[in-house]
Design an enzyme around this catalytic site. Structure first.
Site, PDB file in Angstrom:
ATOM      1  N   GLU A  73      10.837  48.821  34.876  1.00 51.52           N
ATOM      2  CA  GLU A  73      10.401  50.217  34.706  1.00 51.52           C
ATOM      3  C   GLU A  73       9.197  50.338  33.777  1.00 51.52           C
ATOM      4  O   GLU A  73       9.039  51.323  33.063  1.00 51.52           O
ATOM      5  CB  GLU A  73      11.546  51.100  34.206  1.00 51.52           C
ATOM      6  CG  GLU A  73      12.746  51.150  35.117  1.00 51.52           C
ATOM      7  CD  GLU A  73      12.406  51.590  36.528  1.00 51.52           C
ATOM      8  OE1 GLU A  73      11.371  52.241  36.722  1.00 51.52           O
ATOM      9  OE2 GLU A  73      13.185  51.266  37.447  1.00 51.52           O
ATOM     10  N   GLY A  74       8.341  49.343  33.804  1.00 47.48           N
ATOM     11  CA  GLY A  74       7.165  49.326  32.938  1.00 47.48           C
ATOM     12  C   GLY A  74       7.468  48.548  31.684  1.00 47.48           C
ATOM     13  O   GLY A  74       8.328  48.930  30.889  1.00 47.48           O
TER      14      GLY A  74
END
Length: 586
Positions: free
Chosen positions: A437-438
């Site tokens: 998610e980053g």
């Protein structure tokens, strides 16, 4: 040794005494019947499910792993039945919109359920967590037809969700993705391409799996402005809502991973899979970021959940394990919790967990205010705080969560390195939270490059002013004086560093060099803020919980907030030494 114990007493203290759930949330339209007592009772039952049904599956599922045979994914023994029980008990729809048959409970209850799921079984928690993120994207951006067709069964959990972004050549830089979507002529599209790292891409629970896929239309420009978002189900859905034929997608392989072995992380092949546009053409990232921002907060909570479970096990072990002599040499062997280094490791974990949970609840309250408050200005203010804190929750909670897993493993010594005790699994599982998610470096750049400059820095200043107001109030309580003074000093450092970053925005090297140090400085200060609020409400110390609060607040002031001194110095030193070395000499 005792198993996972859901932190219900701590949750009740935060909702009732520290963060004023009834005054902040129950007053919102639609939540009038949801008070702190009800929220705690719901979470108590959720905790029983997590501890009784999911935690016993955690280690066996890790050891067995998922399998792909003849194109069919199978999850470890017991996971499919546990998921069906989870859905049957109504946990899948806890915070879902009543318009689509959800229970409509506040975001606070959802985030605390997510924490307990992550403590008990991180791999399992991804199934409902990713489904909920997909629901949010569909609910905010899809057509009414798609909402009506897919959301009720996704919100209930009968159908699960997955998001398909990453490709082998397109990770953080999604502008490089090559998956295509060709119009069929009836409003649908045929999607062709391959995605990697797709959590919950397939499973054996039955029902449907709803993929949200980023792809390019034939006439799309290069870069992120040419990306669109498509809803593509594993099974096409008939007009009466029943499942039809299998869509043109398949699992090419399962990723071989360091951790989360109970979660099927898939390479997905889309071979002409039928999909429908979600949102406007070319604005796929806008729609997908609705899901990604929700997932980033969820991943931060995963870090918190792992830390809670690991710290609990380490504390229980330290009370039972006999090694060495007492500090004065008069007794031995003694429980290792008597040794200062062991106590320091346990306290370090606890000093992160408790304010992180408080900050998570506060952030969830802001999310509810941002969507339900009748005053537009109040909604805007709360939404700004959520935007500011999203990268902090994602990155700081997972960094500190991983660190807590490691030091909790260290408490066990050699026993922590073998599978029998389950500590090495916490370390392996927690590691992914810093990446997906980053990555946390990307979150830090988002904070300094996008969030701090919002409103010319006024958003951050409003947040800092809020902390000052609470510190001023807490300083009037004698028991909170120490943590209040230490946090006020940390806030001064944070404000100086913020001004330095904002005035140096034209130098990307300086911002990049400062980013991760700044995010940690921000998080430690925010944790100190929550400790001050908790200490001010624990002043009577009339329960073991409040005695612990005051003691751990003192430890945080003495042993963790001093990190802010070094972080400020590192930020001030700039990035020259980071870029000085020629890349060829690494």
């Amino acid at each position: 040794m005792a198993s996972y114990n859901p932190p219900i007493d701590d949750i009740a203290f935060l909702l009732n005494e520290v963060l004023d759930f009834d005054g902040q949330v129950q007053t919102l339209p639609g939540y009038e019947e949801v008070n702190a007592e009800l929220a705690v009772s719901v979470l108590e039952e959720a905790g029983k499910f997590c501890a009784g049904e999911l935690e016993p599956l955690n280690r066996p599922a890790d050891e067995e792993g998922c399998k792909l045979e003849n194109g069919v994914v199978s999850t470890p023994k017991g996971i499919a039945d546990a998921y069906k029980a989870f859905v049957a008990a109504g946990w899948g729809g806890l915070s879902g919109s009543p318009e689509f048959d959800g229970q409509g409970l506040p975001r606070v209850t959802q985030i605390l359920l997510d924490e307990m799921l992550s403590s008990a079984n991180l791999s399992f928690g991804l199934f409902p967590g990713l489904t909920r993120g997909a629901v949010e994207a569909i609910e905010h951006h899809a057509s009414e037809e798609l909402k009506a067709k897919y959301l009720p069964k996704m919100i209930s959990g009968e159908w699960t969700g997955a998001m398909a972004l990453t490709e082998s050549s397109a990770g953080t830089d999604l502008g490089l993705l090559s998956t295509r979507a060709e119009p069929v002529g009836d409003g649908s599209y045929k999607i062709k391409g391959t995605k990697i790292f797709i959590s919950s891409g397939d499973q054996d629970f039955g029902g449907n799996i709803i993929h949200l896929v980023l792809a390019r239309l034939p006439d799309a420009p290069k870069g992120v402005k040419g990306i669109s978002l498509f809803l593509s189900p594993k099974f096409l859905v008939n007009e009466d809502g029943s499942l039809g034929e299998r869509n043109g997608m398949s699992v090419g392989s399962l990723e071989h991973k360091m951790g989360i072995h109970g979660q099927p992380t898939c390479v997905m092949n889309y071979d002409g899979a039928i999909g429908w546009l979600v949102g406007e053409p070319g604005r796929g990232l806008n729609a997908m970021f609705t899901m990604m921002n929700a997932e980033r907060l969820f991943v931060g909570i995963q870090g918190l959940g792992i830390a809670e479970a690991a710290n609990q096990k380490a504390a229980n072990y330290a009370r039972e394990r006999l090694q060495g002599r007492s500090l004065d040499g008069s007794r031995g062997p003694v429980p290792i919790i008597e040794h200062p280094d062991v106590r320091k490791m346990l306290l370090t974990g606890r000093a992160f967990i408790e304010p992180a949970r408080a900050l998570a609840i506060w952030t969830a309250m802001q999310m509810d205010i941002a969507t339900r408050h009748p005053d537009a200005e109040a909604r805007k203010r709360a939404d700004g705080f959520v935007a500011l804190l999203t990268p902090v929750v994602k990155a700081a909670f997972t960094d500190f969560g991983f660190e807590t897993a490691v030091i909790s493993q260290q408490v066990f010594g050699g026993h922590g390195y073998i599978r029998e005790w389950g500590m090495e699994q916490f370390v392996r599982d927690a590691r992914i939270t810093q990446i997906y998610e980053g990555t946390n470096g990307v979150q830090a750049m988002d904070l300094v490059g996008r969030k701090l400059p919002l409103e010319n820095g006024d958003l951050a200043n409003r947040f800092f002013d809020l902390i000052k107001q609470d510190l001023q109030a807490a300083s009037l309580v004698p028991a909170a004086e120490k943590i209040t003074a230490a946090t006020a000093a940390a806030l001064d450092r944070l404000e100086r560093s913020t001004r330095s970053i904002l005035t140096g925005q034209s130098d990307p090297t300086a911002a990049g060099a400062a980013a991760t140090d700044y995010l940690r400085l921000f998080a430690l200060t925010a944790f100190g803020w929550m400790w001050a609020k908790m200490a001010a409400k624990a002043t009577d110390a009339d329960t073991p919980l409040k005695v612990r609060k005051l003691a751990v607040a003192g430890f945080f002031a003495d042993r963790m907030l001093p990190q802010t001194l070094g972080l400020e110095a590192m930020i001030a030193n700039g990035g020259a030494s980071i870029i000085a070395l020629n890349p060829d000499l690494f």
